[in-house]
Design a protein around this motif. Structure first.
Motif, PDB file in Angstrom:
ATOM      1  N   CYS A   1      43.137 -19.512  27.913  1.00 30.56           N
ATOM      2  CA  CYS A   1      42.929 -18.095  27.585  1.00 30.56           C
ATOM      3  C   CYS A   1      43.659 -17.216  28.614  1.00 30.56           C
ATOM      4  O   CYS A   1      43.360 -17.286  29.812  1.00 30.56           O
ATOM      5  CB  CYS A   1      41.424 -17.793  27.628  1.00 30.56           C
ATOM      6  N   PRO A   2      44.602 -16.385  28.171  1.00 26.55           N
ATOM      7  CA  PRO A   2      45.336 -15.552  29.133  1.00 26.55           C
ATOM      8  C   PRO A   2      44.423 -14.621  29.924  1.00 26.55           C
ATOM      9  O   PRO A   2      44.667 -14.359  31.100  1.00 26.55           O
ATOM     10  CB  PRO A   2      46.306 -14.737  28.271  1.00 26.55           C
ATOM     11  N   MET A   3      43.350 -14.132  29.293  1.00 25.64           N
ATOM     12  CA  MET A   3      42.482 -13.213  30.033  1.00 25.64           C
ATOM     13  C   MET A   3      41.791 -13.930  31.194  1.00 25.64           C
ATOM     14  O   MET A   3      41.691 -13.381  32.295  1.00 25.64           O
ATOM     15  CB  MET A   3      41.446 -12.590  29.123  1.00 25.64           C
ATOM     16  N   ALA A   4      41.319 -15.154  30.961  1.00 25.16           N
ATOM     17  CA  ALA A   4      40.683 -15.898  32.058  1.00 25.16           C
ATOM     18  C   ALA A   4      41.675 -16.079  33.198  1.00 25.16           C
ATOM     19  O   ALA A   4      41.325 -16.004  34.382  1.00 25.16           O
ATOM     20  CB  ALA A   4      40.174 -17.246  31.551  1.00 25.16           C
ATOM     21  N   GLY A   5      42.966 -16.275  32.843  1.00 24.37           N
ATOM     22  CA  GLY A   5      44.000 -16.458  33.860  1.00 24.37           C
ATOM     23  C   GLY A   5      44.348 -15.181  34.619  1.00 24.37           C
ATOM     24  O   GLY A   5      45.053 -15.222  35.618  1.00 24.37           O
ATOM     25  N   MET A   6      43.836 -14.031  34.148  1.00 23.40           N
ATOM     26  CA  MET A   6      44.150 -12.770  34.847  1.00 23.40           C
ATOM     27  C   MET A   6      43.283 -12.562  36.077  1.00 23.40           C
ATOM     28  O   MET A   6      43.502 -11.611  36.835  1.00 23.40           O
ATOM     29  CB  MET A   6      43.983 -11.583  33.889  1.00 23.40           C
ATOM     30  N   ALA A   7      42.242 -13.374  36.238  1.00 28.99           N
ATOM     31  CA  ALA A   7      41.424 -13.275  37.461  1.00 28.99           C
ATOM     32  C   ALA A   7      41.220 -14.681  37.994  1.00 28.99           C
ATOM     33  O   ALA A   7      40.178 -15.295  37.785  1.00 28.99           O
ATOM     34  CB  ALA A   7      40.092 -12.604  37.162  1.00 28.99           C
ATOM     35  N   GLU A   8      42.239 -15.170  38.662  1.00 31.84           N
ATOM     36  CA  GLU A   8      42.096 -16.497  39.273  1.00 31.84           C
ATOM     37  C   GLU A   8      41.289 -16.330  40.561  1.00 31.84           C
ATOM     38  O   GLU A   8      41.418 -15.321  41.275  1.00 31.84           O
ATOM     39  CB  GLU A   8      43.473 -17.081  39.573  1.00 31.84           C
ATOM     40  N   ALA A   9      40.481 -17.335  40.859  1.00 32.58           N
ATOM     41  CA  ALA A   9      39.584 -17.236  42.025  1.00 32.58           C
ATOM     42  C   ALA A   9      40.345 -16.954  43.318  1.00 32.58           C
ATOM     43  O   ALA A   9      39.903 -16.161  44.150  1.00 32.58           O
ATOM     44  CB  ALA A   9      38.766 -18.515  42.145  1.00 32.58           C
ATOM     45  N   VAL A  10      41.508 -17.566  43.484  1.00 34.84           N
ATOM     46  CA  VAL A  10      42.273 -17.340  44.718  1.00 34.84           C
ATOM     47  C   VAL A  10      42.690 -15.879  44.849  1.00 34.84           C
ATOM     48  O   VAL A  10      42.708 -15.313  45.944  1.00 34.84           O
ATOM     49  CB  VAL A  10      43.531 -18.234  44.798  1.00 34.84           C
ATOM     50  N   GLN A  11      42.989 -15.290  43.711  1.00 33.39           N
ATOM     51  CA  GLN A  11      43.417 -13.894  43.691  1.00 33.39           C
ATOM     52  C   GLN A  11      42.234 -12.974  44.045  1.00 33.39           C
ATOM     53  O   GLN A  11      42.379 -12.032  44.825  1.00 33.39           O
ATOM     54  CB  GLN A  11      43.839 -13.609  42.249  1.00 33.39           C
ATOM     55  N   VAL A  12      41.071 -13.274  43.467  1.00 37.44           N
ATOM     56  CA  VAL A  12      39.881 -12.461  43.717  1.00 37.44           C
ATOM     57  C   VAL A  12      39.463 -12.613  45.181  1.00 37.44           C
ATOM     58  O   VAL A  12      39.140 -11.634  45.859  1.00 37.44           O
ATOM     59  CB  VAL A  12      38.724 -12.874  42.765  1.00 37.44           C
ATOM     60  N   ASP A  13      39.546 -13.844  45.669  1.00 37.11           N
ATOM     61  CA  ASP A  13      39.202 -14.111  47.067  1.00 37.11           C
ATOM     62  C   ASP A  13      40.113 -13.306  48.010  1.00 37.11           C
ATOM     63  O   ASP A  13      39.650 -12.721  48.987  1.00 37.11           O
ATOM     64  CB  ASP A  13      39.349 -15.615  47.322  1.00 37.11           C
ATOM     65  N   SER A  14      41.399 -13.242  47.679  1.00 37.09           N
ATOM     66  CA  SER A  14      42.340 -12.502  48.523  1.00 37.09           C
ATOM     67  C   SER A  14      42.052 -11.003  48.512  1.00 37.09           C
ATOM     68  O   SER A  14      42.290 -10.314  49.495  1.00 37.09           O
ATOM     69  CB  SER A  14      43.783 -12.692  48.034  1.00 37.09           C
ATOM     70  N   ALA A  15      41.562 -10.497  47.365  1.00 32.07           N
ATOM     71  CA  ALA A  15      41.321  -9.050  47.250  1.00 32.07           C
ATOM     72  C   ALA A  15      39.971  -8.631  47.825  1.00 32.07           C
ATOM     73  O   ALA A  15      39.741  -7.457  48.112  1.00 32.07           O
ATOM     74  CB  ALA A  15      41.364  -8.659  45.769  1.00 32.07           C
TER      75      ALA A  15
END
Ligand code: 13P
Ligand code: SF4
Length: 377
Positions: free
Chosen positions: A119-133
């Motif tokens: 699912c592209p939407m699930a891929g829009m918030a990868e955990a590594v990305q959220v962790d970095s932000a």
């Protein structure tokens, strides 16, 4: 807590969650429907009660016709957990197969017919990305208690991240309850990954102080904020579903002028939800049509296959896709080609296990915590 390595976004975030997929063998690429059905039935007979086939509401007819259960993502995972089947063949997308793996017993194995169904939407918030932000985001609120709430349409590592930061999971049916749960424990909700479901839920609860966080810019998205980050009650991660974003208010108005009532999924834009007659999850949409009086006219604002199934299953009701032929199918769901279903069932019948979706134990444990918090709502 799950350890997350930082990544270079351009290079390391992948389109497919599982990129070690096996290609469909040449032998299964050209099967016609008659042969395929015969072979699927033969493999199922050989497997007996060892296998259960689950079909998401958005799967095509040739898939759902072979499913033991058809339903929404969470409902199907529960069906799998209630069964004793050793193999759960999930005709859906990767995050759904992960959720099934999280809630089924350890001796059950979840198989996704095609690993390309991401699912592209699930891929829009990868955990590594959220962790970095996370740090920038929390400090931008002035250091308030931020509670992350993730939609079921997200990967297991993000669900685990939410649990380890005091948050939880929600579905499109209980997002408002999840927000309320979070506000009892913190000051600000970070909602991921679907900004429209988040905004629709904030609207339901009468919350005006909302900002969108743009992970690519590393800050608040310009032009979308109804608040400053330091005053925000809800921060929306900038993710969306392209299938549902496509609907416009003009589609709703045209259908209504044509005498139809309109039901839409809450992943649609807020102005579309506001214009529609009904809003709800895929199960709710099914209920609306099941309970409609013969002759009623309904336009369905979600993935086109569900609209077509409902028209087939309920010929007494006049059912149309909301924007006619322009109504989209989901690219990710479409990856589950019926030939893939034939192939995985035949592999299982021959004693091989293709395309197993298995969540790492430490992520599974935390994701379960986030799920249990949801179940207590
Ligand atoms: P459901 O949770 O209602 O099955 O919806 C899943 C989905 O992908 C919606 O786009
Ligand atoms: Fe993902 Fe949208 Fe497809 Fe649902 S319809 S699986 S949210 S891309």
């Amino acid at each position: 807590m799950v350890t997350l390595e930082s990544v270079g976004f351009e290079s390391d975030l992948s389109l497919f969650k599982y990129d070690t997929f096996e290609q469909l063998p040449e032998s299964h690429r050209e099967l016609d429907e008659e042969e395929r059905s015969r072979r699927i039935e033969a493999a199922r007979e050989a497997l007996g009660d060892d296998v259960i086939v689950l079909g998401h509401n958005y799967q095509r007819r040739e898939i759902v016709e072979h499913a033991d259960f058809i339903g929404d993502s969470y409902e199907l995972s529960k069906r799998a957990a209630e069964s004793d089947a050793e193999y759960v063949v999930f005709a859906g997308v990767t995050f759904m197969a992960e959720s099934a793996d999280i809630i089924t017993d350890d001796d059950q194995t979840v198989i996704l017919p095609s690993m390309e169904a991401s699912c592209p939407m699930a891929g829009m918030a990868e955990a590594v990305q959220v962790d970095s932000a996370w740090e920038d985001l929390v400090s931008g609120t002035g250091g308030k208690d931020v509670i992350p709430v993730t939609y079921m349409n997200s990967y297991a590592d993000l669900k685990a991240f939410c649990a380890s930061h005091g948050g939880l999971i929600c579905t499109s049916s209980n997002a408002a309850d999840a927000f309320e749960w979070a506000f009892e424990r913190g000051d600000v909700v970070l909602f991921l990954p679907d900004k429209h479901l988040g905004r629709n839920t904030a609207n339901d609860l009468g919350i005006d102080e909302v900002v969108e966080w743009d992970p690519w810019a590393g800050g608040v998205a310009e032009g979308e904020a109804t608040s400053e980050l330091e005053d925000a009650e809800v921060v929306l991660w900038d993710g969306y579903c392209q299938v549902h974003e496509r609907f416009r208010v003009s589609h709703v108005e045209e259908a209504q002028e044509d005498g139809a009532q309109v039901v839409v999924h809450p992943e649609c834009r807020p102005e579309v939800v506001a214009a529609a007659d009904e809003v709800g999850s895929t199960s709710h949409i099914c209920d609306v049509i099941e309970n409609a009086e013969p002759g009623e006219h309904w336009a369905i604002g979600t993935e086109v296959h569900l609209a077509r199934h409902l028209a087939r299953w309920h010929p007494e009701v006049n059912v149309d896709p909301l924007c006619g032929d322009a109504c989209m199918d989901c690219n990710a769901m479409r990856q589950i080609d019926p030939n893939y279903l034939t192939w995985v069932l035949e592999e299982l019948a021959d004693g091989r296990e293709p395309n197993v979706v298995s969540v790492a134990p430490e992520e599974k444990e935390l994701a379960e915590v986030a799920l249990e918090r949801m179940l207590e709502l």
